[in-house]
Design a protein around this motif. Sequence first.
Motif, mmCIF file in Angstrom:
data_model
loop_
_atom_site.group_PDB
_atom_site.id
_atom_site.type_symbol
_atom_site.label_atom_id
_atom_site.label_comp_id
_atom_site.label_asym_id
_atom_site.label_seq_id
_atom_site.Cartn_x
_atom_site.Cartn_y
_atom_site.Cartn_z
ATOM 1 N N LEU A 113 2.268 1.079 -1.767
ATOM 2 C CA LEU A 113 1.403 0.669 -0.661
ATOM 3 C C LEU A 113 2.005 1.185 0.636
ATOM 4 O O LEU A 113 3.047 0.717 1.063
ATOM 5 C CB LEU A 113 1.280 -0.860 -0.632
ATOM 6 N N ASN A 114 1.354 2.163 1.247
ATOM 7 C CA ASN A 114 1.892 2.765 2.467
ATOM 8 C C ASN A 114 0.899 2.663 3.620
ATOM 9 O O ASN A 114 -0.295 2.475 3.414
ATOM 10 C CB ASN A 114 2.239 4.232 2.210
ATOM 11 N N GLU A 167 -8.491 2.788 5.779
ATOM 12 C CA GLU A 167 -8.330 2.410 7.180
ATOM 13 C C GLU A 167 -6.857 2.463 7.568
ATOM 14 O O GLU A 167 -6.374 3.502 7.958
ATOM 15 C CB GLU A 167 -8.944 1.039 7.419
ATOM 16 N N THR A 168 -6.141 1.356 7.429
ATOM 17 C CA THR A 168 -4.764 1.346 7.901
ATOM 18 C C THR A 168 -3.742 1.284 6.767
ATOM 19 O O THR A 168 -2.546 1.366 7.022
ATOM 20 C CB THR A 168 -4.522 0.140 8.827
ATOM 21 N N THR A 169 -4.206 1.119 5.549
ATOM 22 C CA THR A 169 -3.291 0.994 4.425
ATOM 23 C C THR A 169 -3.843 1.765 3.237
ATOM 24 O O THR A 169 -5.052 1.777 3.013
ATOM 25 C CB THR A 169 -3.120 -0.483 4.027
ATOM 26 N N VAL A 170 -2.946 2.409 2.510
ATOM 27 C CA VAL A 170 -3.368 3.163 1.331
ATOM 28 C C VAL A 170 -2.552 2.702 0.136
ATOM 29 O O VAL A 170 -1.324 2.597 0.199
ATOM 30 C CB VAL A 170 -3.176 4.677 1.524
ATOM 31 N N LEU A 171 -3.257 2.450 -0.947
ATOM 32 C CA LEU A 171 -2.611 2.152 -2.214
ATOM 33 C C LEU A 171 -2.621 3.417 -3.051
ATOM 34 O O LEU A 171 -3.682 3.963 -3.347
ATOM 35 C CB LEU A 171 -3.365 1.037 -2.940
ATOM 36 N N LEU A 172 -1.441 3.888 -3.410
ATOM 37 C CA LEU A 172 -1.341 5.089 -4.249
ATOM 38 C C LEU A 172 -1.024 4.655 -5.673
ATOM 39 O O LEU A 172 -0.065 3.915 -5.896
ATOM 40 C CB LEU A 172 -0.263 6.024 -3.713
ATOM 41 N N LEU A 173 -1.823 5.129 -6.598
ATOM 42 C CA LEU A 173 -1.685 4.732 -8.003
ATOM 43 C C LEU A 173 -1.508 5.954 -8.878
ATOM 44 O O LEU A 173 -2.338 6.874 -8.836
ATOM 45 C CB LEU A 173 -2.943 3.978 -8.461
ATOM 46 N N GLY A 174 -0.439 5.962 -9.654
ATOM 47 C CA GLY A 174 -0.253 7.060 -10.598
ATOM 48 C C GLY A 174 -1.313 7.035 -11.675
ATOM 49 O O GLY A 174 -1.767 5.961 -12.082
ATOM 50 N N TRP A 200 -6.399 4.534 -2.800
ATOM 51 C CA TRP A 200 -7.399 3.481 -2.636
ATOM 52 C C TRP A 200 -7.168 2.713 -1.340
ATOM 53 O O TRP A 200 -6.033 2.565 -0.880
ATOM 54 C CB TRP A 200 -7.292 2.466 -3.773
ATOM 55 N N SER A 201 -8.229 2.197 -0.814
ATOM 56 C CA SER A 201 -8.098 1.073 0.100
ATOM 57 C C SER A 201 -7.774 -0.143 -0.754
ATOM 58 O O SER A 201 -8.541 -0.479 -1.655
ATOM 59 C CB SER A 201 -9.417 0.855 0.850
ATOM 60 N N PRO A 202 -6.650 -0.811 -0.513
ATOM 61 C CA PRO A 202 -6.277 -1.927 -1.396
ATOM 62 C C PRO A 202 -7.348 -3.018 -1.421
ATOM 63 O O PRO A 202 -7.645 -3.571 -2.484
ATOM 64 C CB PRO A 202 -4.952 -2.425 -0.810
ATOM 65 N N GLU A 203 -7.923 -3.301 -0.257
ATOM 66 C CA GLU A 203 -8.968 -4.323 -0.222
ATOM 67 C C GLU A 203 -10.148 -3.919 -1.109
ATOM 68 O O GLU A 203 -10.721 -4.733 -1.822
ATOM 69 C CB GLU A 203 -9.460 -4.538 1.222
ATOM 70 N N HIS A 204 -10.473 -2.631 -1.029
ATOM 71 C CA HIS A 204 -11.634 -2.196 -1.805
ATOM 72 C C HIS A 204 -11.353 -2.221 -3.295
ATOM 73 O O HIS A 204 -12.233 -2.569 -4.090
ATOM 74 C CB HIS A 204 -12.057 -0.790 -1.369
ATOM 75 N N LEU A 205 -10.140 -1.892 -3.687
ATOM 76 C CA LEU A 205 -9.826 -1.960 -5.120
ATOM 77 C C LEU A 205 -9.906 -3.398 -5.616
ATOM 78 O O LEU A 205 -10.413 -3.669 -6.710
ATOM 79 C CB LEU A 205 -8.432 -1.384 -5.386
ATOM 80 N N LEU A 206 -9.426 -4.330 -4.790
ATOM 81 C CA LEU A 206 -9.420 -5.727 -5.216
ATOM 82 C C LEU A 206 -10.828 -6.260 -5.451
ATOM 83 O O LEU A 206 -11.028 -7.169 -6.258
ATOM 84 C CB LEU A 206 -8.703 -6.591 -4.164
#
Lengths: 173, 173
Positions: A29-30, A130-137, A145-151
């Motif tokens: 999460l960056n 937006e302000t945070t990116v979730l990177l998933l292998g 992903w946007s973490p909120e959107h993935l959730l």
Amino acid sequence: MPGVSRGRRGGAGQGSGRFRVRHYSGAYLNAVDGKSRLSVPAPIRETIESRSGQKQLVLAPAEHNDCLVGYDLTRFESLQAEIGVRFAGDYGPARSDFARAMFGMAETLRYDDTGRIILSPILKDLGRIETTVLLLGGGDYFELWSPEHLLETPGQDPRLLRTVRALCAARGR
Amino acid sequence: MPGVSRGRRGGAGQGSGRFRVRHYSGAYLNAVDGKSRLSVPAPIRETIESRSGQKQLVLAPAEHNDCLVGYDLTRFESLQAEIGVRFAGDYGPARSDFARAMFGMAETLRYDDTGRIILSPILKDLGRIETTVLLLGGGDYFELWSPEHLLETPGQDPRLLRTVRALCAARGR
DNA sequence: TTCTATCCCATGCTATCCCATATCCACAGG
DNA sequence: CCTGTGGATATGGGATAGCATGGGATAGAA
């Protein structure tokens, strides 16, 4: 928590050794700063360079989700070759339509010495970032992903959702 | 321009590193000025020079659409061989018709030190180009569209259309 | 000359580079 | 087992260089 909290900074990693890592794994999460800069996690950079020998990656919108997909150049070029096979002998408009969508929306980016890329407004829009990116292998690719959107995307593995929530919590968000 | 603005000027970048970029990707929206000058996006120039070693490109009408197709010289020369394969055993008029259209209307252009080419009235007509050009990567070639015309061309990927609209909006058009 | 194509210089914008700092993890020592 | 230390990482901010574009000057062609 298998998988959570092993990387240097952002999340579940694949170890930090000098081993050649040929696949993308882990969750990170960056942040995206005001200049739209994003640090590509060091383990992912290592895999990119191990697989392609280049400090470059390709980002394109995913086909079935509102997220982005990242490829190293070797993988991306093999995708191109697959298209050549798929459309072999086909010189109709379908081929050019497909290529237009695939390459027109793909951006080839080089990360700098600190490991950062710049996300264009278009990519941020396509990936709902937006302000945070979730990177998933994802094996031979990785997702952004946007973490909120993935959730709030249905059909996700509940353990993955737990991992994402843990990463968000660890960051204070 | 507040809000969505990016790129050196028009669009998706692929970094400025001196690394070899072997394919054309991304979307760029650039202006055609009163002298019919068009800036070829720097990442496309870099790929052209990486692939052919020349500051030149070939523009020809597309086969299935009212747009222009751009090739580096290496790619353009290999096209001739592919035509031989595509029309192997065909001794009817189709082959010569195709070759006439491809080579007869193709123009070889050299871009200047600022990266600009001059579009002839013929090319502008063939590509329906007026004051704005959308450049789209296509793998081993790239396309030049009138953005308005692409938006009303059926069969396009909706995410690509979204990208084009975002580019137009970023430019205030 | 007059028109046109090419070149040259100027400008505003921002992506990129460079340096600095905060943060975190691995490892070792108590 | 807990804690301190060092090295690598992620991130912030300012300075710089590269880019797209406009306008005028120059060189040919008609």
